[in-house]
Design a protein around this motif. Structure first.
Motif: not given
Length: 222
Positions: A1, A165, A168-169, A205, A209
């Motif tokens: 992502m 992830n 990144n989230t 995203c 993902m």
């Protein structure tokens, strides 16, 4: 992502679908504003009828109208997720998709209740568990709508794909918040741009993902 890359792609998609996306935001805002005005008007009317603002009847009516308002906004919100994912895939989309969330409403309510309970329970446990829970399961709403799956399956899929992830989230959440703040600072009208771009970044995203294809300006031009 890649949150930053997703925002960049979201901007390109916004320019290609500006009318649809701005129209979607205006519809959502219009529905929310209309519901608020209708609720206020009904409250005033009920006070005129009963003559007592603290009447049990008024309380029941207020609760009922509040629930109906939230249900309608949730229904539109589901449609917005569907629309965002479709645009992120480069599909042809119509404004009417905003009103296509009916089949998901009950399951979405279930997911919302469980997610809210889990998040607040985590926050009570010294905050960090709540943040971890949110970063792990915030995508369950997207899985529910995109995969048309059950409540617990949506949580399972979100937890499975959250591995690697979460940071990144978190970054995506910060970037989206900054975008929306900037949009409202620009005489609110800027929000007509920043809200759709943030929504598209979320959808992109999600597709990144889960390993799904998403629209790219270069080199494929899909």
């Amino acid at each position: 992502m890649d949150p930053i890359g997703a925002v960049s792609i979201g901007w390109e998609l916004f320019k290609r679908n500006a009318g649809l996306l701005i129209g979607s935001v205006l519809v959502i805002v219009g529905v929310s504003g209309g519901l608020m005005l209708a609720t206020m008007a009904l409250t005033v009317a009920m006070v005129d009828v009963t003559g007592d603002p603290n009447s049990p009847v008024n309380s029941v009516v207020n609760i009922a109208t509040s629930l109906i308002s939230q249900l309608i906004q949730l229904w539109i919100g589901i449609g917005a997720i569907r629309l965002g994912i479709a645009v992120a895939r480069g599909q042809a989309v119509e404004l009417g998709m905003l009103f296509s969330g009916g089949p998901f409403v009950l399951r979405y309510i279930g997911v919302s209740i469980l997610f809210t309970l889990g998040m607040y329970l985590g926050l009570l446990l010294l905050i960090v568990p709540g943040i971890y829970f949110s970063l792990t399961y915030c995508w369950c709403f997207y899985f529910l709508v995109d995969r048309d799956c059950g409540v617990m399956e949506a949580f399972r899929l979100s937890g499975q794909h959250a591995k690697g992830n979460r940071l990144n989230t978190f970054v995506l959440g910060i970037v989206s918040s900054v975008l929306n703040i900037l949009g409202f600072l620009m005489c609110i009208a800027g929000a007509l741009v920043t809200i759709p771009v943030g929504m598209l970044a979320m959808s992109i995203c999600y597709l990144m993902m889960t390993g799904q294809r998403y629209w790219q300006p270069h080199p494929s031009g899909q």
